[in-house]
Design a protein around this motif. Structure first.
Motif, PDB file in Angstrom:
ATOM      1  N   VAL A 167       0.866  -1.142  -0.222  1.00  0.00           N
ATOM      2  CA  VAL A 167       0.053  -0.076  -0.232  1.00  0.00           C
ATOM      3  C   VAL A 167       0.859   1.202  -0.095  1.00  0.00           C
ATOM      4  O   VAL A 167       1.866   1.377   0.743  1.00  0.00           O
ATOM      5  CB  VAL A 167      -0.962  -0.044   1.324  1.00  0.00           C
ATOM      6  CG1 VAL A 167      -1.943   1.581   1.294  1.00  0.00           C
ATOM      7  CG2 VAL A 167      -1.697  -1.217   1.190  1.00  0.00           C
ATOM      8  N   SER A 168       0.661   2.316  -0.806  1.00  0.00           N
ATOM      9  CA  SER A 168       1.383   3.438  -1.131  1.00  0.00           C
ATOM     10  C   SER A 168       0.395   4.465  -1.359  1.00  0.00           C
ATOM     11  O   SER A 168      -0.553   4.483  -2.270  1.00  0.00           O
ATOM     12  CB  SER A 168       2.494   3.326  -2.245  1.00  0.00           C
ATOM     13  OG  SER A 168       3.480   2.438  -2.283  1.00  0.00           O
ATOM     14  N   PHE A 169       0.801   5.605  -0.600  1.00  0.00           N
ATOM     15  CA  PHE A 169       0.053   6.721  -0.759  1.00  0.00           C
ATOM     16  C   PHE A 169       0.720   8.121  -0.024  1.00  0.00           C
ATOM     17  O   PHE A 169       1.414   7.790   0.731  1.00  0.00           O
ATOM     18  CB  PHE A 169      -1.553   6.820  -0.472  1.00  0.00           C
ATOM     19  CG  PHE A 169      -1.833   6.328   0.859  1.00  0.00           C
ATOM     20  CD1 PHE A 169      -1.808   7.399   2.060  1.00  0.00           C
ATOM     21  CD2 PHE A 169      -1.925   5.147   1.189  1.00  0.00           C
ATOM     22  CE1 PHE A 169      -2.232   7.195   3.065  1.00  0.00           C
ATOM     23  CE2 PHE A 169      -2.372   4.758   2.373  1.00  0.00           C
ATOM     24  CZ  PHE A 169      -2.333   5.767   3.611  1.00  0.00           C
ATOM     25  N   ALA A 170       0.244   9.301  -0.307  1.00  0.00           N
ATOM     26  CA  ALA A 170       0.802  10.584   0.314  1.00  0.00           C
ATOM     27  C   ALA A 170      -0.368  11.316   0.857  1.00  0.00           C
ATOM     28  O   ALA A 170      -1.480  11.245   0.327  1.00  0.00           O
ATOM     29  CB  ALA A 170       1.571  11.287  -0.450  1.00  0.00           C
ATOM     30  N   LEU A 171      -0.333  11.892   2.165  1.00  0.00           N
ATOM     31  CA  LEU A 171      -1.192  12.701   2.776  1.00  0.00           C
ATOM     32  C   LEU A 171      -0.512  14.024   2.611  1.00  0.00           C
ATOM     33  O   LEU A 171       0.515  14.351   3.043  1.00  0.00           O
ATOM     34  CB  LEU A 171      -1.324  12.372   4.212  1.00  0.00           C
ATOM     35  CG  LEU A 171      -1.931  10.866   4.291  1.00  0.00           C
ATOM     36  CD1 LEU A 171      -1.961  10.673   5.982  1.00  0.00           C
ATOM     37  CD2 LEU A 171      -3.120  10.591   3.698  1.00  0.00           C
ATOM     38  N   HIS A 172      -1.571  15.268   2.275  1.00  0.00           N
ATOM     39  CA  HIS A 172      -0.883  16.288   2.292  1.00  0.00           C
ATOM     40  C   HIS A 172      -1.688  17.428   3.426  1.00  0.00           C
ATOM     41  O   HIS A 172      -2.591  17.141   3.868  1.00  0.00           O
ATOM     42  CB  HIS A 172      -1.530  17.145   0.887  1.00  0.00           C
ATOM     43  CG  HIS A 172      -1.269  16.013  -0.377  1.00  0.00           C
ATOM     44  ND1 HIS A 172       0.222  16.172  -0.670  1.00  0.00           N
ATOM     45  CD2 HIS A 172      -1.806  15.659  -1.203  1.00  0.00           C
ATOM     46  CE1 HIS A 172       0.217  15.391  -1.896  1.00  0.00           C
ATOM     47  NE2 HIS A 172      -0.813  14.954  -2.192  1.00  0.00           N
ATOM     48  N   ARG A 173      -0.810  18.295   3.495  1.00  0.00           N
ATOM     49  CA  ARG A 173      -0.916  19.247   4.727  1.00  0.00           C
ATOM     50  C   ARG A 173      -2.243  20.011   4.674  1.00  0.00           C
ATOM     51  O   ARG A 173      -2.637  20.282   3.479  1.00  0.00           O
ATOM     52  CB  ARG A 173      -0.030  20.218   5.036  1.00  0.00           C
ATOM     53  CG  ARG A 173       1.357  19.626   5.206  1.00  0.00           C
ATOM     54  CD  ARG A 173       2.414  20.814   5.459  1.00  0.00           C
ATOM     55  NE  ARG A 173       3.742  20.041   5.835  1.00  0.00           N
ATOM     56  CZ  ARG A 173       4.149  19.658   6.935  1.00  0.00           C
ATOM     57  NH1 ARG A 173       3.608  19.712   8.011  1.00  0.00           N
ATOM     58  NH2 ARG A 173       5.341  19.180   6.685  1.00  0.00           N
ATOM     59  N   GLY A 174      -3.108  19.949   5.563  1.00  0.00           N
ATOM     60  CA  GLY A 174      -4.515  20.613   5.689  1.00  0.00           C
ATOM     61  C   GLY A 174      -5.449  20.236   4.778  1.00  0.00           C
ATOM     62  O   GLY A 174      -6.461  21.000   4.342  1.00  0.00           O
ATOM     63  N   ARG A 175      -5.361  18.928   4.454  1.00  0.00           N
ATOM     64  CA  ARG A 175      -6.268  18.245   3.685  1.00  0.00           C
ATOM     65  C   ARG A 175      -7.219  17.096   4.549  1.00  0.00           C
ATOM     66  O   ARG A 175      -6.535  16.604   5.575  1.00  0.00           O
ATOM     67  CB  ARG A 175      -5.806  17.672   2.438  1.00  0.00           C
ATOM     68  CG  ARG A 175      -4.963  18.621   1.571  1.00  0.00           C
ATOM     69  CD  ARG A 175      -6.104  19.469   0.923  1.00  0.00           C
ATOM     70  NE  ARG A 175      -5.241  20.378  -0.283  1.00  0.00           N
ATOM     71  CZ  ARG A 175      -5.949  20.883  -1.341  1.00  0.00           C
ATOM     72  NH1 ARG A 175      -7.283  20.618  -1.434  1.00  0.00           N
ATOM     73  NH2 ARG A 175      -5.407  21.719  -1.985  1.00  0.00           N
TER      74      ARG A 175
END
Length: 278
Positions: free
Chosen positions: A37-45
């Motif tokens: 599993v791969s993904f990114a989390l962005h600030r303030g979202r």
């Protein structure tokens, strides 16, 4: 400075990654619960993680919060690998969470429950506590003021001495969020905050999540209420049988054939196509 304004970040930084999940795998000695599993989390979202029952959502949340260690891959929080970081050290780095099942202390008042989430910011040394030094008294007073502010922020205008058993189930959910916010998080993990709530209570949770994101807090939402997910999310990750099958904007994810099949079954997917062609 209070928490609800302290986490406001410059707009120029708002789209930076706060979390990167890279080829994450987790098992407990048997079949993989999470696999590649791969993904990114962005600030303030607001990032939602959805999937059918047993897909691995809570396991993923437990890895993100440090309760479980990855079997494979890694999780980077603000650029640092958290594989060997304990949950309380991760909290010091700005990660906080709520749980699917209520973790409220019913033998304490509402403000005492919120103050539990603030303890790492207080000087709790033995000598300081015994002598009740002025610095400790000042920090305790500031903590209580912040706890009152957080109760108001989540929509609980109650007396400090109110006991949790006097609150509705929806109010208890918001009490847990207030306690999580007391730790001044940059990343807040919410495990089914709308479970068991009526439509009005769910609307209150939705508005609260939106307010948190507007103040620069990154929210990770695991939730079965698809209406809430579609309305509040900036990005959605879908997992099924431990693997990521889709990721993207709510509108795109809602129309993804693999997502439809995972939730409704292949037959529902075929009926959807027939209906669209009619």
């Amino acid at each position: 400075m209070t928490l609800v304004s302290a986490n406001k970040i410059p707009e120029a930084q708002a789209n930076g990654d706060i979390v990167r999940v890279e080829r994450l795998g987790k098992d407990f000695g048997g079949p993989a619960i999470l696999d590649d599993v791969s993904f990114a989390l962005h600030r303030g979202r607001v990032h939602s993680i959805i999937g059918p029952n047993g897909a691995g959502k809570t396991t993923l949340l437990n890895v993100l919060s440090g309760l479980y260690k990855p079997t494979k891959g890694r999780v980077l929080v603000q650029g640092s690998d958290i594989g060997a970081v304990s949950p309380h050290r991760l909290a010091e780095r700005g990660v906080s969470r709520t749980f699917q099942n209520l973790k409220v202390c019913f033998n304490m008042t509402v403000i005492e429950n919120v103050l539990l989430g603030r303890h790492r910011h207080l000087d709790t040394g033995f000598i300081t506590g015994i002598l009740r030094l002025p610095g400790l008294q000042k920090s305790e007073g500031q903590a209580r003021a912040l706890a009152r502010e957080l109760l108001e922020f989540v929509g609980l205008s109650v007396d400090d001495s109110t006991r949790p058993d006097a609150l509705s189930y929806g109010a208890l959910k918001r009490l847990e969020i207030a306690r999580a916010l007391a730790g001044d998080p940059k990343l807040l993990l919410l495990d089914e905050p709308a479970a068991g709530l009526n439509p009005q209570e769910t609307l209150e949770i939705k508005r609260l999540i939106e307010s948190l994101a507007a103040r620069g807090i990154t929210v990770v939402l695991v939730e079965h209420d698809m209406k809430l997910v579609m309305e509040v999310s900036h990005n959605i990750v879908v997992i099924n049988y431990g693997r990521k099958i889709a990721e993207g904007l709510p509108q795109a994810v809602a129309q993804d054939p693999q997502v439809i099949a995972a939730y409704l079954g292949v037959r529902a997917q075929e009926e959807r196509k027939v209906g669209a062609a009619a």
